[in-house]
Design a protein around this motif. Structure first.
Motif, PDB file in Angstrom:
ATOM      1  N   UNK A  76     -11.841  44.955   6.264  1.00 49.56           N
ATOM      2  CA  UNK A  76     -11.197  45.903   7.178  1.00 49.56           C
ATOM      3  C   UNK A  76     -10.131  45.234   8.038  1.00 49.56           C
ATOM      4  N   UNK A  77     -10.363  43.969   8.435  1.00 51.89           N
ATOM      5  CA  UNK A  77      -9.411  43.282   9.311  1.00 51.89           C
ATOM      6  C   UNK A  77      -8.101  42.934   8.609  1.00 51.89           C
ATOM      7  N   UNK A  78      -8.056  43.066   7.288  1.00 51.67           N
ATOM      8  CA  UNK A  78      -6.815  42.757   6.567  1.00 51.67           C
ATOM      9  C   UNK A  78      -5.702  43.753   6.891  1.00 51.67           C
ATOM     10  N   UNK A  79      -6.052  44.859   7.511  1.00 49.25           N
ATOM     11  CA  UNK A  79      -5.028  45.819   7.918  1.00 49.25           C
ATOM     12  C   UNK A  79      -4.065  45.207   8.922  1.00 49.25           C
ATOM     13  N   UNK A  80      -4.497  44.139   9.587  1.00 45.38           N
ATOM     14  CA  UNK A  80      -3.649  43.475  10.559  1.00 45.38           C
ATOM     15  C   UNK A  80      -2.613  42.550   9.949  1.00 45.38           C
ATOM     16  N   UNK A 134      -5.097  48.006  -2.385  1.00 49.25           N
ATOM     17  CA  UNK A 134      -5.305  49.329  -1.785  1.00 49.25           C
ATOM     18  C   UNK A 134      -4.293  49.713  -0.712  1.00 49.25           C
ATOM     19  N   UNK A 135      -3.479  48.767  -0.208  1.00 47.23           N
ATOM     20  CA  UNK A 135      -2.555  49.110   0.873  1.00 47.23           C
ATOM     21  C   UNK A 135      -1.303  49.785   0.310  1.00 47.23           C
ATOM     22  N   UNK A 184       0.842  42.189  -2.290  1.00 50.18           N
ATOM     23  CA  UNK A 184       0.516  42.043  -3.706  1.00 50.18           C
ATOM     24  C   UNK A 184      -0.952  41.687  -3.913  1.00 50.18           C
ATOM     25  N   UNK A 185      -1.559  41.020  -2.930  1.00 49.02           N
ATOM     26  CA  UNK A 185      -2.943  40.575  -3.061  1.00 49.02           C
ATOM     27  C   UNK A 185      -3.672  40.753  -1.744  1.00 49.02           C
ATOM     28  N   UNK A 186      -4.989  40.907  -1.845  1.00 47.46           N
ATOM     29  CA  UNK A 186      -5.856  40.868  -0.685  1.00 47.46           C
ATOM     30  C   UNK A 186      -6.368  39.439  -0.499  1.00 47.46           C
ATOM     31  N   UNK A 187      -6.961  39.177   0.663  1.00 47.15           N
ATOM     32  CA  UNK A 187      -7.359  37.819   1.045  1.00 47.15           C
ATOM     33  C   UNK A 187      -8.341  37.216   0.043  1.00 47.15           C
ATOM     34  N   UNK A 188      -9.259  38.015  -0.461  1.00 48.34           N
ATOM     35  CA  UNK A 188     -10.264  37.516  -1.394  1.00 48.34           C
ATOM     36  C   UNK A 188      -9.640  36.812  -2.594  1.00 48.34           C
ATOM     37  N   UNK A 189      -8.482  37.257  -3.022  1.00 48.18           N
ATOM     38  CA  UNK A 189      -7.860  36.732  -4.234  1.00 48.18           C
ATOM     39  C   UNK A 189      -7.310  35.324  -4.054  1.00 48.18           C
ATOM     40  N   UNK A 190      -6.940  34.956  -2.824  1.00 47.20           N
ATOM     41  CA  UNK A 190      -6.253  33.687  -2.590  1.00 47.20           C
ATOM     42  C   UNK A 190      -7.167  32.482  -2.800  1.00 47.20           C
ATOM     43  N   UNK A 191      -8.325  32.384  -2.125  1.00 52.68           N
ATOM     44  CA  UNK A 191      -9.192  31.233  -2.381  1.00 52.68           C
ATOM     45  C   UNK A 191      -9.727  31.201  -3.809  1.00 52.68           C
ATOM     46  N   UNK A 192      -9.916  32.383  -4.404  1.00 51.72           N
ATOM     47  CA  UNK A 192     -10.381  32.414  -5.791  1.00 51.72           C
ATOM     48  C   UNK A 192      -9.330  31.803  -6.722  1.00 51.72           C
ATOM     49  N   UNK A 193      -8.052  32.144  -6.509  1.00 51.53           N
ATOM     50  CA  UNK A 193      -6.989  31.575  -7.323  1.00 51.53           C
ATOM     51  C   UNK A 193      -6.824  30.094  -7.087  1.00 51.53           C
TER      52      UNK A 193
END
Length: 243
Positions: free
Chosen positions: A51-55, A112-113, A182-191
């Motif tokens: 939810x905080x990714x909206x910021x 989703x944004x 293009x990406x949500x936060x979850x995708x970055x550490x996974x990549x």
């Protein structure tokens, strides 16, 4: 008057990686596009967003560093003339691609944004991006995984001020996956984890230090022992071995 064009290696050798670059790029285009299309047909696509990714703000101009990874991807094949290191680079790129596509098939996610409207040159870049990409293929971020590999490829050859510029630009590419929506936060550490894992799995085996020094030591000992009247040297050598 003859003008010499500076180039890191002779022209025939410089273009030798071209088949690898073309084949790897074709594999990326084909598998990534197919994966996007297949995910778009599914009904079980998740979100995976906090939810905080909206910021996280949308910063339109960061599409420039975001898209610049395509240029670095192409150049990475020509940054080093060593055939073995090129082979490892291609292997790492294909490993990241295959594992990412398998993850997209097993855990499909959608961004989703809603991206704010853009115009001008920046708007044209986003239009181009929209024609080539869909809001799927999320975790792990292939953009970040490839960035890690390219970073590792360029870092050893970057020197001086150019090295600082390069590292700063690559860091900006990493941030841009979030600020271009293009990406949500979850995708970055996974990549990033996938890219690092690909590097670690393909590292060349290290030769033990004693194995490299043994032949030199043996030759030196042999030369010392063959000198006539070198009893003092023999005793010193014996004492050193015992110590």
């Amino acid at each position: 008057m003859r003008v010499s064009i500076p180039f890191p290696m002779p022209w025939p050798e410089a273009w030798r990686p071209l088949p690898c670059a073309v084949a790897t790029s074709a594999a990326y285009a084909a598998l990534y596009t197919a994966s996007n299309h297949m995910t778009s047909l599914r009904t079980d696509v998740g979100a995976g967003v906090f939810a905080w990714e909206r910021g996280i703000p949308f910063v339109g101009w960061t599409v420039v560093p975001y898209l610049s990874i395509c240029v670095f991807f192409a150049l990475s094949f020509f940054s080093d003339a060593d055939a073995e290191r090129l082979r490892r680079h291609v292997l790492r790129l294909l490993l990241v691609l295959i594992v990412s596509v398998l993850c997209y098939a097993a855990f499909p996610l959608r961004f989703t944004f809603e991206r704010p409207p853009t115009d001008g040159a920046i708007g044209l870049m986003f239009d181009l991006l929209g024609h080539c990409d869909m809001p799927y293929n999320r975790a792990p971020s292939l953009h970040i995984g490839v960035l890690v590999l390219i970073w590792a490829r360029f870092a050893p050859v970057a020197r001086g001020g150019w090295a600082l510029v390069l590292h700063a630009w690559f860091a900006l590419i990493g941030v841009s996956v979030l600020t271009t929506y293009q990406h949500h936060v979850l995708d970055v550490p996974a990549g990033a984890a996938l890219g690092i894992a690909a590097i670690l799995l393909t590292m060349p085996p290290r030769r033990p230090a004693h194995a490299a020094e043994a032949p030199r030591g043996s030759a030196a000992a042999s030369r010392t022992g063959s000198r006539p009247g070198s009893r003092k040297g023999s005793r010193t050598g014996g004492e050193a071995v015992r110590a």
